[in-house]
Design a protein around this motif. Sequence first.
Motif, PDB file in Angstrom:
ATOM      1  N   SER A   1       7.900   6.427  -9.834  1.00 33.01           N
ATOM      2  CA  SER A   1       9.066   6.897 -10.585  1.00 33.01           C
ATOM      3  C   SER A   1       9.859   7.966  -9.836  1.00 33.01           C
ATOM      4  CB  SER A   1       8.648   7.426 -11.956  1.00 33.01           C
ATOM      5  OG  SER A   1       7.731   8.496 -11.807  1.00 33.01           O
ATOM      6  N   MET A   2       9.267   8.590  -8.807  1.00 37.88           N
ATOM      7  CA  MET A   2       9.970   9.604  -8.011  1.00 37.88           C
ATOM      8  C   MET A   2      10.647   8.994  -6.784  1.00 37.88           C
ATOM      9  SD  MET A   2       7.276  12.794  -8.491  1.00 37.88           S
ATOM     10  CE  MET A   2       6.845  12.724  -6.822  1.00 37.88           C
ATOM     11  N   GLY A   3      10.597   7.665  -6.672  1.00 38.04           N
ATOM     12  CA  GLY A   3      11.232   6.991  -5.550  1.00 38.04           C
ATOM     13  C   GLY A   3      10.411   6.973  -4.284  1.00 38.04           C
ATOM     14  N   GLN A   4       9.147   7.386  -4.358  1.00 36.68           N
ATOM     15  CA  GLN A   4       8.258   7.355  -3.196  1.00 36.68           C
ATOM     16  C   GLN A   4       7.633   5.972  -3.097  1.00 36.68           C
ATOM     17  OE1 GLN A   4       5.721  10.497  -4.617  1.00 36.68           O
ATOM     18  NE2 GLN A   4       6.520  11.920  -3.068  1.00 36.68           N
ATOM     19  N   GLN A   5       7.576   5.459  -1.887  1.00 38.77           N
ATOM     20  CA  GLN A   5       7.011   4.126  -1.699  1.00 38.77           C
ATOM     21  C   GLN A   5       5.495   4.196  -1.795  1.00 38.77           C
ATOM     22  OE1 GLN A   5       8.948   1.783   1.214  1.00 38.77           O
ATOM     23  NE2 GLN A   5       7.182   0.473   1.566  1.00 38.77           N
ATOM     24  N   ILE A   6       4.922   3.285  -2.589  1.00 43.37           N
ATOM     25  CA  ILE A   6       3.467   3.208  -2.710  1.00 43.37           C
ATOM     26  C   ILE A   6       2.921   1.938  -2.066  1.00 43.37           C
ATOM     27  CG2 ILE A   6       3.184   4.746  -4.673  1.00 43.37           C
ATOM     28  CD1 ILE A   6       3.222   2.348  -6.528  1.00 43.37           C
ATOM     29  N   TYR A   7       3.729   0.898  -2.039  1.00 38.67           N
ATOM     30  CA  TYR A   7       3.324  -0.357  -1.398  1.00 38.67           C
ATOM     31  C   TYR A   7       4.533  -1.022  -0.771  1.00 38.67           C
ATOM     32  CZ  TYR A   7      -0.912   0.049  -4.236  1.00 38.67           C
ATOM     33  OH  TYR A   7      -2.059   0.493  -4.803  1.00 38.67           O
ATOM     34  N   TYR A   8       4.237  -1.978   0.090  1.00 32.15           N
ATOM     35  CA  TYR A   8       5.257  -2.826   0.690  1.00 32.15           C
ATOM     36  C   TYR A   8       4.747  -4.256   0.551  1.00 32.15           C
ATOM     37  CZ  TYR A   8       8.562  -4.706   4.070  1.00 32.15           C
ATOM     38  OH  TYR A   8       9.566  -5.417   4.670  1.00 32.15           O
ATOM     39  N   ALA A   9       5.581  -5.161   0.068  1.00 30.65           N
ATOM     40  CA  ALA A   9       5.156  -6.547  -0.154  1.00 30.65           C
ATOM     41  C   ALA A   9       6.041  -7.489   0.644  1.00 30.65           C
ATOM     42  CB  ALA A   9       5.236  -6.893  -1.640  1.00 30.65           C
ATOM     43  N   CYS A  10       5.433  -8.500   1.219  1.00 30.08           N
ATOM     44  CA  CYS A  10       6.226  -9.504   1.929  1.00 30.08           C
ATOM     45  C   CYS A  10       5.671 -10.892   1.626  1.00 30.08           C
ATOM     46  CB  CYS A  10       6.266  -9.228   3.421  1.00 30.08           C
ATOM     47  SG  CYS A  10       4.706  -9.288   4.263  1.00 30.08           S
ATOM     48  N   GLU A  11       6.589 -11.819   1.540  1.00 30.74           N
ATOM     49  CA  GLU A  11       6.300 -13.207   1.207  1.00 30.74           C
ATOM     50  C   GLU A  11       5.944 -13.983   2.478  1.00 30.74           C
ATOM     51  OE1 GLU A  11       8.980 -17.118   0.054  1.00 30.74           O
ATOM     52  OE2 GLU A  11       9.753 -15.145  -0.419  1.00 30.74           O
TER      53      GLU A  11
ATOM     54  N   GLU B   1       1.868  10.283  -1.192  1.00 29.60           N
ATOM     55  CA  GLU B   1       0.653  10.760  -0.549  1.00 29.60           C
ATOM     56  C   GLU B   1      -0.543   9.951  -1.042  1.00 29.60           C
ATOM     57  OE1 GLU B   1      -1.720  14.925  -0.525  1.00 29.60           O
ATOM     58  OE2 GLU B   1       0.469  15.028  -0.276  1.00 29.60           O
ATOM     59  N   ILE B   2      -1.486   9.690  -0.159  1.00 24.17           N
ATOM     60  CA  ILE B   2      -2.660   8.885  -0.513  1.00 24.17           C
ATOM     61  C   ILE B   2      -3.520   9.647  -1.515  1.00 24.17           C
ATOM     62  CG2 ILE B   2      -4.764   7.792   0.364  1.00 24.17           C
ATOM     63  CD1 ILE B   2      -3.315   7.507   3.064  1.00 24.17           C
ATOM     64  N   PRO B   3      -3.758   9.078  -2.697  1.00 23.19           N
ATOM     65  CA  PRO B   3      -4.594   9.748  -3.707  1.00 23.19           C
ATOM     66  C   PRO B   3      -6.045   9.842  -3.236  1.00 23.19           C
ATOM     67  CG  PRO B   3      -3.334   7.931  -4.661  1.00 23.19           C
ATOM     68  CD  PRO B   3      -3.204   7.829  -3.182  1.00 23.19           C
ATOM     69  N   GLN B   4      -6.732  10.884  -3.650  1.00 25.19           N
ATOM     70  CA  GLN B   4      -8.130  11.107  -3.274  1.00 25.19           C
ATOM     71  C   GLN B   4      -8.987  11.242  -4.526  1.00 25.19           C
ATOM     72  OE1 GLN B   4      -9.049  11.165   0.040  1.00 25.19           O
ATOM     73  NE2 GLN B   4      -6.895  10.741   0.485  1.00 25.19           N
ATOM     74  N   GLY B   5     -10.278  10.953  -4.386  1.00 20.16           N
ATOM     75  CA  GLY B   5     -11.237  11.262  -5.435  1.00 20.16           C
ATOM     76  C   GLY B   5     -11.397  10.232  -6.535  1.00 20.16           C
TER      77      GLY B   5
ATOM     78  N   MET C   1       1.930 -13.795  -1.322  1.00 17.27           N
ATOM     79  CA  MET C   1       2.478 -12.447  -1.265  1.00 17.27           C
ATOM     80  C   MET C   1       1.404 -11.514  -0.717  1.00 17.27           C
ATOM     81  SD  MET C   1       5.315 -10.820  -1.812  1.00 17.27           S
ATOM     82  CE  MET C   1       6.232 -11.995  -2.795  1.00 17.27           C
ATOM     83  N   HIS C   2       1.773 -10.775   0.330  1.00 17.44           N
ATOM     84  CA  HIS C   2       0.884  -9.790   0.943  1.00 17.44           C
ATOM     85  C   HIS C   2       1.390  -8.406   0.564  1.00 17.44           C
ATOM     86  CE1 HIS C   2      -0.908 -12.891   3.512  1.00 17.44           C
ATOM     87  NE2 HIS C   2       0.321 -13.345   3.644  1.00 17.44           N
ATOM     88  N   VAL C   3       0.525  -7.560   0.013  1.00 15.90           N
ATOM     89  CA  VAL C   3       0.898  -6.211  -0.385  1.00 15.90           C
ATOM     90  C   VAL C   3       0.073  -5.233   0.440  1.00 15.90           C
ATOM     91  CG1 VAL C   3       1.049  -4.563  -2.297  1.00 15.90           C
ATOM     92  CG2 VAL C   3       1.422  -7.008  -2.718  1.00 15.90           C
ATOM     93  N   THR C   4       0.772  -4.323   1.132  1.00 11.03           N
ATOM     94  CA  THR C   4       0.097  -3.336   1.984  1.00 11.03           C
ATOM     95  C   THR C   4       0.371  -1.929   1.470  1.00 11.03           C
ATOM     96  OG1 THR C   4       1.985  -3.241   3.481  1.00 11.03           O
ATOM     97  CG2 THR C   4       0.244  -4.788   4.044  1.00 11.03           C
ATOM     98  N   ASP C   5      -0.552  -1.021   1.778  1.00  7.21           N
ATOM     99  CA  ASP C   5      -0.363   0.384   1.407  1.00  7.21           C
ATOM    100  C   ASP C   5       0.273   1.122   2.580  1.00  7.21           C
ATOM    101  OD1 ASP C   5      -2.412   0.827   3.246  1.00  7.21           O
ATOM    102  OD2 ASP C   5      -3.856   1.530   1.757  1.00  7.21           O
ATOM    103  N   ASN C   6       0.368   2.450   2.475  1.00 10.00           N
ATOM    104  CA  ASN C   6       1.056   3.191   3.521  1.00 10.00           C
ATOM    105  C   ASN C   6       0.237   3.376   4.792  1.00 10.00           C
ATOM    106  OD1 ASN C   6      -0.648   5.258   2.764  1.00 10.00           O
ATOM    107  ND2 ASN C   6       0.940   6.537   1.889  1.00 10.00           N
TER     108      ASN C   6
END
Length: 187
Positions: A61-71, A14-18, A89-94
């Motif tokens: 650590s819970m196996g939830q995806q936080i980013y996706y990276a592609c070369e 989930e997207i962190p807030q605050g 390397m490009h890193v994107t969020d959800n």
Amino acid sequence: MAVTQPPRKQEWMEIPQGFTGCPPGLEYLMQIDQIIIKQEVHLLEVLTGWEVANKFQILNSMGQQIYYACEESTCLMRQCCGPSRGFKMHVTDNNQREVISAERRFKCCAGCCWCAGSDTCAYEMPVEAPVGTECGYIRQEFSKFSPHIKIYDHNRQPVFDIWGPCCPCQGICCTADIDFKFRWILM
């Protein structure tokens, strides 16, 4: 380059807030204590040895995806230079927003841990977050046997070291998880 992501079959964090003062998209890093990086395996590469652009899922650590990276790299660079190739390397969020970009330029003699003390032989990568703003720098450092990488801030001051294991059988025959140790550098 358009950054594409896999279909959303993976559970995303989930997207962190605050969080104020944190670059957009990096809020995830404020809430985690571990990062797990899983490279997507390409059947073409496994069966033929034909190098394809790498893609990675970056998980908490819970196996939830936080980013996706592609070369991003050229076919010629991947086939002729293998792991020594230059790439971006490009890193994107959800939200599929590019939040980190890092570029490693090709160096003819780079990669050997014994030669990494020389500027001509060490891998180096400026890191941008948000994209367009250099926030730090990654550099391969000299070591006798194990991979050693140093992370620098935007003022080129060392922040922490990363040490990898000495693994002579890296590649398709070595399928175990590889742990890297992080050590903060106190000023």
